[in-house]
Design an enzyme around this catalytic site. Sequence first.
Site, short mmCIF file in Angstrom:
data_model
loop_
_atom_site.label_atom_id
_atom_site.label_comp_id
_atom_site.label_asym_id
_atom_site.label_seq_id
_atom_site.Cartn_x
_atom_site.Cartn_y
_atom_site.Cartn_z
N CYS A 137 0.81 -1.22 0.00
CA CYS A 137 0.00 0.00 0.00
C CYS A 137 0.85 1.27 0.00
O CYS A 137 0.60 2.19 -0.80
CB CYS A 137 -0.97 0.00 1.18
SG CYS A 137 -0.24 -0.59 2.73
N GLY A 168 -4.56 -0.80 7.36
CA GLY A 168 -3.51 -1.56 6.70
C GLY A 168 -3.23 -2.88 7.38
O GLY A 168 -2.71 -3.82 6.75
N HIS A 276 -2.94 6.36 4.60
CA HIS A 276 -1.52 6.38 4.91
C HIS A 276 -0.96 7.75 4.51
O HIS A 276 -1.31 8.29 3.46
CB HIS A 276 -0.76 5.32 4.13
CG HIS A 276 -1.06 3.91 4.52
ND1 HIS A 276 -1.68 3.58 5.70
CD2 HIS A 276 -0.79 2.74 3.88
CE1 HIS A 276 -1.79 2.25 5.77
NE2 HIS A 276 -1.27 1.73 4.67
N GLN A 352 -5.44 4.05 1.58
CA GLN A 352 -4.76 2.78 1.37
C GLN A 352 -5.72 1.67 0.93
O GLN A 352 -5.28 0.63 0.45
CB GLN A 352 -3.97 2.38 2.62
CG GLN A 352 -4.76 1.80 3.76
CD GLN A 352 -4.89 0.29 3.67
OE1 GLN A 352 -4.15 -0.37 2.96
NE2 GLN A 352 -5.84 -0.26 4.41
#
EC number: 1.2.1.11
Length: 371
Positions: A137, A168, A276, A352
């Site tokens: 990612c 994530g 992210h 992400q």
Amino acid sequence: MTKSVGIIGWRGMVGSVLLKRMQEENDFSKIIPYFFSTSQSGQDGPIINNILSKNLKDAYNINLLQEMDIIITCQGSSYTEKIYPKLRNNNWQGYWIDAASTLRMEKDATIILDPVNLNVINNALDKGIKTFVGGNCTVSLMLMALGGLFVNNLIDWVFVSTYQAASGAGSRYVIELLKQMGSLYNVVSKDLLDKSYSVLDIEKKVTQESRSKNFPLENFSVPLATSLIPWIDVEMKNGQSREEWKGQAETNKILNLKKKVLIDGTCVRISSIRCHSQSFLIKLNKDISLENIKKIIVNHNQWVDVIPNNMQKTLCNLTPSAVTDTLNIPIGRLRKLNIDDRYLSAFTVGDQLLWGAAEPLRRMLNLLVNI
């Protein structure tokens, strides 16, 4: 001929986002979809375009899977490890599209991020490659932001500090983060309304709660709410975490670079849910004006947007809350460092679950459908 597509792992976060995007882009009109399940075969599947998909297929039934022209899976590494070799050993000639990391670095697999490496993907298709895997990612989000600099061979090396979302790690981790937040709020909710309580009194209660034996720690093992975790994935022999190792390894494979670009950094988990963020220190291989750098970045793809380096624009556009659930890739805080004019700093944010996971899979599916 319309291709049959087996879809596995559609209930999870990445799979759910994938289905949502496929409906938004009317992708289901171009394929014959078959929904598979590892645990609920025979039951009803998802509702697609207001129509209930019935009779889920068994995701472990090799004979059924072999009938698919394309398989797209968001089921995870253990599923890939179990099923993929069986299919290939049975001489299945279909296309495999995978969100899991298992096959990324295999020689007969291509990491997919078509706004950045469409030429690599097309070359792989010409060579008969039939395994296509989504990238890490943070790597994918970095390349969407810095793609212009990479493809123009302007980068010597990159040092990155990541600020990675709970999603994530998986849905269980998102739920645990929210439980941690709720737990901390509950112990001070009344105190926040009482002006006689000092901030330090409230902080003390919050800290004590985060260290209590009842604090939700089943997944993260340590508090993330009001804190951070400066380690992601397993430890490597050289002191990197595996997440940090992926930066250089995957970037160079995605771009198929003849001269390796060096990438290293520190990966940190924070209490963002979907987005992210990444801070870059970039060593350029030549002195380029900041204006030209901005043009190169923004001209690379339609999703990247250069945010002016001022406080108001940064606060409004360069945060997880501004970017969540969008395909936007803002990049800002662009400036030359006082170390040397060839050193550049930058900061970027990306969802992400979209460009970091589902969107490259969806776009690869469309490339294959149109072959």
